[in-house]
Design an enzyme around this catalytic site. Structure first.
Site, PDB file in Angstrom:
ATOM      1  N   ASP A  40      39.587  12.942  32.932  1.00 19.30           N
ATOM      2  CA  ASP A  40      40.010  14.333  32.807  1.00 19.30           C
ATOM      3  C   ASP A  40      39.390  15.190  33.912  1.00 19.30           C
ATOM      4  O   ASP A  40      39.799  16.330  34.106  1.00 19.30           O
ATOM      5  CB  ASP A  40      39.598  14.897  31.437  1.00 19.30           C
ATOM      6  CG  ASP A  40      40.777  14.978  30.474  1.00 19.30           C
ATOM      7  OD1 ASP A  40      41.926  15.021  30.953  1.00 19.30           O
ATOM      8  OD2 ASP A  40      40.538  15.006  29.256  1.00 19.30           O
TER       9      ASP A  40
ATOM     10  N   GLN B  96      40.334  14.081  23.219  1.00 21.31           N
ATOM     11  CA  GLN B  96      41.357  15.127  23.143  1.00 21.31           C
ATOM     12  C   GLN B  96      40.726  16.441  22.666  1.00 21.31           C
ATOM     13  O   GLN B  96      40.090  16.483  21.614  1.00 21.31           O
ATOM     14  CB  GLN B  96      42.476  14.684  22.179  1.00 21.31           C
ATOM     15  CG  GLN B  96      43.636  15.644  22.098  1.00 21.31           C
ATOM     16  CD  GLN B  96      44.374  15.808  23.436  1.00 21.31           C
ATOM     17  OE1 GLN B  96      44.598  14.853  24.160  1.00 21.31           O
ATOM     18  NE2 GLN B  96      44.744  17.035  23.763  1.00 21.31           N
TER      19      GLN B  96
ATOM     20  N   LYS C 246      50.381  10.640  25.841  1.00 17.04           N
ATOM     21  CA  LYS C 246      49.480   9.954  26.783  1.00 17.04           C
ATOM     22  C   LYS C 246      49.583   8.440  26.594  1.00 17.04           C
ATOM     23  O   LYS C 246      49.657   7.683  27.565  1.00 17.04           O
ATOM     24  CB  LYS C 246      48.040  10.445  26.578  1.00 17.04           C
ATOM     25  CG  LYS C 246      47.853  11.852  27.110  1.00 17.04           C
ATOM     26  CD  LYS C 246      46.551  12.523  26.701  1.00 17.04           C
ATOM     27  CE  LYS C 246      46.589  13.984  27.177  1.00 17.04           C
ATOM     28  NZ  LYS C 246      45.432  14.788  26.779  1.00 17.04           N
TER      29      LYS C 246
END
Ligand code: NAP
Length: 283
Positions: A118, A95, A51
């Site tokens: 997200d 995460q 990422k």
């Protein structure tokens, strides 16, 4: 035909990089993604590294916060709160999965909807369900881009989604419904699963069971999207038994190289959109 996620992803990243450049020229700053990781899980560390590298590739700024397993939850909450109030940060990502003992939904609830790149927040998921999406979960959004790349008109197609997680299966089903497919969602308690899969014009599989879907479960000419990522004897494979399904499918994604490369690209896209929206809302 194979759907090459790597190629679709590379094309999209080039477009995102152009837009990031435009954003920086007009706003005098780069879009910025903050990533928080807790613990030492090797797969999570690889995802975070990819990422961060993805941000650099398209010219975005990234911030990374790494905590050992055992870090007091309050310290992580303080970091999220401070990033939430930081005007230079556009996206915040925790995460997942977090190590045992952390309250995932509490920590995620601290991320404001406008920085939830997200697309996991109840508001963002709810807006998608109401057909008025803002930020959409990256993997299902990536799948929609792959479907668009096939050039097939989705309207009226029978779409079957295997899996109903909040992060993949449910948003996937809602995206397909919003694209005017007739959608069936199957899960571990579905009775007579094959009857549903054999009727699918579009079959999206996200269950985490290696090579679960075999050729006899698939309709001739179906589009088959394999979201699964499994490691068997050191090798990556999907939830679809590629060898038996590929001869029947009109389009199919390989694993690796199908859906996987799209997920981080969609995260970069979501971060760019969040940055643009935040700047527009200031006006
Ligand atoms: P998850 O949260 O574990 O959910 C799995 C879903 O599959 C559940 O809804 C479960 O049903 C269903 N299921 C399990 N066994 C089944 C069976 N035998 N028949 C039908 N349904 C079954 O998993 P996830 O996070 O959605 O991820 C699914 C897969 O996608 C995993 O392999 C994951 O690694 C992969 N993934 C890939 C990407 C990517 O970037 N390519 C991103 C995210 C996830 P119940 O609800 O009834 O338990």
């Amino acid at each position: 035909m194979l759907i090459y996620g790597k190629q679709v992803s590379a094309n999209l990243r080039a477009k995102i990089a152009d837009k990031v450049n435009d954003f920086e020229s007009s706003m005098g700053r780069k879009p910025c993604l903050a990533v928080i990781i807790v613990g030492e899980d090797p797969a999570s560390k690889t995802y975070v590294k990819n990422k961060i590298n993805g941000c650099a590739e398209v010219g975005m700024k990234s911030l990374s916060f790494e905590y050992p397993d055992g870090e007091p939850q309050q310290n992580i909450a303080d970091t999220i709160n401070s990033l939430a109030n930081d005007d230079g940060v556009d996206g915040i990502l925790v995460q997942l999965p977090l190590p045992k003992g952390y309250d995932e939904s509490y920590l995620l609830s601290l991320i404001p909807d406008s920085k939830d790149v997200d697309g996991f927040s109840p508001n963002n998921l709810g807006r998608l369900a109401m057909g008025n999406p803002r930020t959409v979960s990256c993997t299902p959004l990536g799948v929609m881009n792959l479907l668009a790349d096939t050039g097939v008109d989705l309207q009226g197609k029978n779409a079957v989604v295997l899996g109903r997680s909040n992060t993949v299966g449910k948003p996937m089903a809602m995206l397909l419904l919003n694209a005017n497919c007739t959608v069936t969602v199957c899960h571990s308690r579905t009775v007579g699963l094959e009857e549903f899969t054999r009727k699918a014009d579009i079959l999206v599989v996200a269950i985490g069971k290696p090579k679960f879907v075999t050729g006899d479960m698939v309709k001739e000419g179906a589009i088959v999207i394999d979201v699964g990522i499994n490691r068997v004897e050191g090798k990556l494979c999907g939830d679809v038994d590629f060898d038996s399904v590929e001869p029947k499918a009109s389009f199919i994604t390989p694993v690796p190289g199908g859906v996987g490369p799209m997920t981080i690209t969609m995260l970069l896209y979501n971060t760019l959109c969040a940055a643009v929206d935040r700047e527009l809302n200031k006006r």
